[in-house]
Design a protein around this motif. Structure first.
Motif, PDB file in Angstrom:
ATOM      1  N   ARG A  17     -34.870 -10.656 -21.825  1.00 41.01           N
ATOM      2  CA  ARG A  17     -33.984 -11.784 -22.147  1.00 41.01           C
ATOM      3  C   ARG A  17     -34.398 -13.093 -21.496  1.00 41.01           C
ATOM      4  NH1 ARG A  17     -28.129 -11.458 -20.639  1.00 41.01           N
ATOM      5  NH2 ARG A  17     -28.832  -9.921 -19.124  1.00 41.01           N
ATOM      6  N   PHE A  18     -34.901 -12.987 -20.265  1.00 37.61           N
ATOM      7  CA  PHE A  18     -35.164 -14.206 -19.510  1.00 37.61           C
ATOM      8  C   PHE A  18     -36.620 -14.648 -19.632  1.00 37.61           C
ATOM      9  CE2 PHE A  18     -31.950 -11.617 -17.199  1.00 37.61           C
ATOM     10  CZ  PHE A  18     -30.843 -12.347 -17.609  1.00 37.61           C
ATOM     11  N   LYS A  75     -32.899  -1.473 -15.997  1.00 40.96           N
ATOM     12  CA  LYS A  75     -32.206  -2.723 -15.695  1.00 40.96           C
ATOM     13  C   LYS A  75     -33.135  -3.932 -15.798  1.00 40.96           C
ATOM     14  CE  LYS A  75     -28.650  -0.410 -15.267  1.00 40.96           C
ATOM     15  NZ  LYS A  75     -27.670  -0.494 -16.362  1.00 40.96           N
ATOM     16  N   ILE A  99     -30.396 -10.970  -3.318  1.00 39.47           N
ATOM     17  CA  ILE A  99     -30.251 -12.346  -3.783  1.00 39.47           C
ATOM     18  C   ILE A  99     -31.550 -13.089  -3.486  1.00 39.47           C
ATOM     19  CG2 ILE A  99     -28.844 -14.439  -3.683  1.00 39.47           C
ATOM     20  CD1 ILE A  99     -27.057 -12.128  -4.167  1.00 39.47           C
ATOM     21  N   GLU A 100     -32.127 -13.680  -4.522  1.00 39.72           N
ATOM     22  CA  GLU A 100     -33.341 -14.463  -4.321  1.00 39.72           C
ATOM     23  C   GLU A 100     -33.003 -15.875  -3.842  1.00 39.72           C
ATOM     24  OE1 GLU A 100     -36.491 -13.844  -4.307  1.00 39.72           O
ATOM     25  OE2 GLU A 100     -36.383 -11.756  -4.941  1.00 39.72           O
ATOM     26  N   GLU A 112     -28.513  -7.216 -14.354  1.00 35.21           N
ATOM     27  CA  GLU A 112     -29.879  -6.984 -14.828  1.00 35.21           C
ATOM     28  C   GLU A 112     -30.811  -7.836 -13.986  1.00 35.21           C
ATOM     29  OE1 GLU A 112     -30.247  -7.627 -19.030  1.00 35.21           O
ATOM     30  OE2 GLU A 112     -29.917  -5.500 -19.423  1.00 35.21           O
ATOM     31  N   ASP A 113     -32.043  -7.342 -13.855  1.00 35.40           N
ATOM     32  CA  ASP A 113     -32.991  -8.014 -12.981  1.00 35.40           C
ATOM     33  C   ASP A 113     -33.183  -9.482 -13.344  1.00 35.40           C
ATOM     34  OD1 ASP A 113     -35.011  -8.033 -10.905  1.00 35.40           O
ATOM     35  OD2 ASP A 113     -36.452  -8.253 -12.534  1.00 35.40           O
ATOM     36  N   LYS A 114     -33.218 -10.351 -12.341  1.00 36.72           N
ATOM     37  CA  LYS A 114     -33.483 -11.801 -12.440  1.00 36.72           C
ATOM     38  C   LYS A 114     -32.393 -12.568 -13.180  1.00 36.72           C
ATOM     39  CE  LYS A 114     -37.351 -11.429 -10.199  1.00 36.72           C
ATOM     40  NZ  LYS A 114     -37.295  -9.981 -10.003  1.00 36.72           N
ATOM     41  N   GLU A 115     -31.244 -11.947 -13.275  1.00 35.65           N
ATOM     42  CA  GLU A 115     -30.118 -12.612 -13.899  1.00 35.65           C
ATOM     43  C   GLU A 115     -29.655 -13.766 -13.013  1.00 35.65           C
ATOM     44  OE1 GLU A 115     -27.406  -9.697 -15.200  1.00 35.65           O
ATOM     45  OE2 GLU A 115     -25.798 -11.125 -15.564  1.00 35.65           O
ATOM     46  N   PRO A 116     -29.404 -14.941 -13.605  1.00 33.46           N
ATOM     47  CA  PRO A 116     -28.889 -16.030 -12.771  1.00 33.46           C
ATOM     48  C   PRO A 116     -27.470 -15.715 -12.293  1.00 33.46           C
ATOM     49  CG  PRO A 116     -29.491 -16.793 -14.998  1.00 33.46           C
ATOM     50  CD  PRO A 116     -29.569 -15.303 -15.008  1.00 33.46           C
ATOM     51  N   ARG A 133     -40.105 -14.808 -11.876  1.00 31.15           N
ATOM     52  CA  ARG A 133     -40.136 -15.038 -13.317  1.00 31.15           C
ATOM     53  C   ARG A 133     -41.520 -15.416 -13.816  1.00 31.15           C
ATOM     54  NH1 ARG A 133     -35.571 -17.697 -15.550  1.00 31.15           N
ATOM     55  NH2 ARG A 133     -33.702 -16.872 -14.590  1.00 31.15           N
ATOM     56  N   ILE A 155     -39.655  -5.774 -11.742  1.00 29.30           N
ATOM     57  CA  ILE A 155     -38.570  -6.241 -10.865  1.00 29.30           C
ATOM     58  C   ILE A 155     -39.123  -6.816  -9.565  1.00 29.30           C
ATOM     59  CG2 ILE A 155     -36.639  -4.846 -11.712  1.00 29.30           C
ATOM     60  CD1 ILE A 155     -37.146  -2.782  -9.617  1.00 29.30           C
ATOM     61  N   ALA A 193     -31.897 -10.017  -7.965  1.00 25.44           N
ATOM     62  CA  ALA A 193     -33.115  -9.224  -8.114  1.00 25.44           C
ATOM     63  C   ALA A 193     -32.821  -7.777  -7.752  1.00 25.44           C
ATOM     64  CB  ALA A 193     -34.218  -9.778  -7.220  1.00 25.44           C
ATOM     65  N   ALA A 217     -37.249 -11.873  -1.938  1.00 25.78           N
ATOM     66  CA  ALA A 217     -36.266 -11.161  -1.107  1.00 25.78           C
ATOM     67  C   ALA A 217     -36.784  -9.761  -0.738  1.00 25.78           C
ATOM     68  CB  ALA A 217     -34.919 -11.090  -1.827  1.00 25.78           C
TER      69      ALA A 217
END
Lengths: 279, 190
Positions: free
Chosen positions: A256-257, A252, B87-88, B66-70, A227, A223, B94, A36
């Motif tokens: 976690r991911f 931010k 939005i990705e 938070e970044d990359k949160e679903p 992923r 950021i 993002a 994006a």
């Protein structure tokens, strides 16, 4: 309406091909960046450089190497500030530095240093805490222009009030004005701050471990990755940190991911400062 | 758009946002089916209190991104101060530190344009009160992708510039009061 949807799909294909061209021709890999943002930046580049389409931009990029730094300028630009999020630097000063003091020599890596704001913040902090002389700083980025500007240490004077306020709020023990002199609307940071700094071209995506670090600070760089790239970079950090070494991320950003979450523990959770678990 | 098509709601607000959102967000019922992603212009160097505030007021979960949160359904997501929120394509959230747009970071345009790109016609965009023109371009992108544009009535807004700019950019937008907006959301995701 159908027309619009169709046009956007072509645009996505063009962007994928453009990134592929950038990789094949110049080995800069943006293929797994967070799309994006990339799209937004490339649109800006396309419009400002006066190309009608991404395909036209791609043609020029393939045949004219002079185009590369201009495109990279759009793809890697980011806006930071010295002592951004003063509470992060306060936490480094008050909670991390006491651990670092126990080492006879230190290596600190500012990964994705961009224009150098974070680097100078840390060097000043280390000088204030009496650690600078035993520390080697690595400042890396994939963008040569950014590295050059980080090495120059010159910033627009209108940004300095914010830097100064941030520095004070981070628990600064000196005056920021001790470290720069002003001329012609710019401030130039003291070259002695660069005494122990190595500036180097390094990609978190394609390059390897190069030293063992006690602290890695990489704020608001991940950021921009998707992923899979984030995992690649975090794996690199994991392998680069000494046992119980520290990793600082942006306010931010989160482990976690990531698949590497288990290799780190929260050191100061609210500041996103992590500590490498013992192997 | 009928109610089955909507997949997400994006909201942009500036001056007067707190009062306006206090009508809309607490009205979302338990089990609301759509994610609601919100950009409010907040000062860059302070922690935002919006999340805590609305956690106390709302029946649905409220989070600061938070970044990359679903993106999870039935949750309100606030953009954090000093980051753009996008939005990705894989429908994750993002963040970016790119330069401010119309002096704003987070920028409503940045969120809306990326959301329009990802959700196409399955998106509802809402512009509320505000004193600048952010959001007009983004709402136009939503309309062009076939989504639904809703705007708070300027007459009832704390600051009318933002809804007026949105209406000027999107003549097809539906203009309504805050209560009507809340009712409309319930219809789509209640």
């Amino acid at each position: 309406m159908k027309e619009t949807v169709a046009i956007e799909k072509i645009e996505d294909i063009e962007i994928r091909l453009l990134l592929e061209a950038l990789y094949s021709r110049y080995h800069y890999d943006f293929r797994n960046y967070a799309m994006a943002s990339i799209k937004r930046r490339l649109k800006q580049g396309r419009d400002q450089l006066g190309f009608a389409s991404f395909s036209a931009l791609q043609e020029s990029l393939l045949h004219d190497a002079a185009m590369l730094p201009r495109i990279l300028g759009y793809l890697t630009v980011q806006v930071s500030e010295m002592f951004r999020d003063p509470t992060y630097f306060r936490a480094i000063r008050e909670k991390v530095v006491p651990h670092l003091r126990t080492y006879p020599s230190l290596k600190v890596w500012v990964a994705g240093c961009s224009g150098g704001e974070e680097l100078y913040s840390l060097v000043i902090l280390f000088r204030e805490e009496g650690l600078e002389e035993r520390t080697l700083f690595y400042a890396t980025d994939i963008n040569q222009d950014a590295l050059r500007s980080a090495e120059a240490g010159v910033f627009a004077i209108d940004r300095v009030p914010l830097f100064t306020e941030n520095h004070r709020n981070s628990g600064g023990k000196s005056s920021l004005s001790d470290y720069y002199h002003a001329a012609y609307g710019k401030v130039s940071f003291d070259k002695t701050l660069r005494r122990n700094v190595v500036f180097s071209d390094h990609s978190l995506v394609t390059d390897a471990v190069f030293a063992e670090m006690q602290l890695i600070s990489c704020r608001n760089v991940l950021i921009y990755f998707d992923r899979s790239f984030q995992d690649r970079a975090l794996g690199l950090f994991k392998d680069s940190l000494s046992r119980s070494g520290f990793l600082g991320l942006g306010a931010k950003e989160s482990l976690r991911f990531s698949q590497h979450a288990g290799a780190f523990k929260d050191f100061i959770r609210e500041e996103k400062i992590y500590q490498r678990r013992g192997a | 758009m009928n109610s089955r098509q909507a997949e997400a709601v994006v909201i942009g607000a500036s001056a007067g946002a707190l009062e306006a959102l206090s009508v809309i967000l607490p009205a979302l019922p338990v089990g609301f089916s759509l994610p609601v992603i919100v950009v409010v212009h907040v000062p860059p160097n302070k922690r935002s209190m919006l999340t805590e505030l609305f956690q106390a007021k709302c029946q649905v979960p409220v989070r600061e991104v938070e970044d990359k949160e679903p993106i999870s359904a039935g949750t309100v997501f606030f953009a954090p101060p000093d980051y753009h929120l996008l939005i990705e394509v894989d429908k994750s959230l993002a963040l970016s530190s790119d330069e401010a747009v119309l002096f704003s970071r987070p920028s409503i345009d940045v969120l809306f344009e990326s959301a329009a790109d990802t959700y196409g016609s399955a998106l509802i965009g809402i512009i509320l009160t505000g004193a600048n023109q952010d959001g007009a371009r983004g709402l136009k992108a939503i309309v062009e992708a076939g989504g639904l544009a809703l705007v708070q009535s300027p007459a009832g807004a704390f600051a009318s510039t933002m809804p007026e700019a949105a209406i000027a950019a999107c003549p097809s937008a539906q203009v309504m009061s805050l209560d009507a907006l809340a009712a409309c959301l319930k219809k789509f995701g209640g």
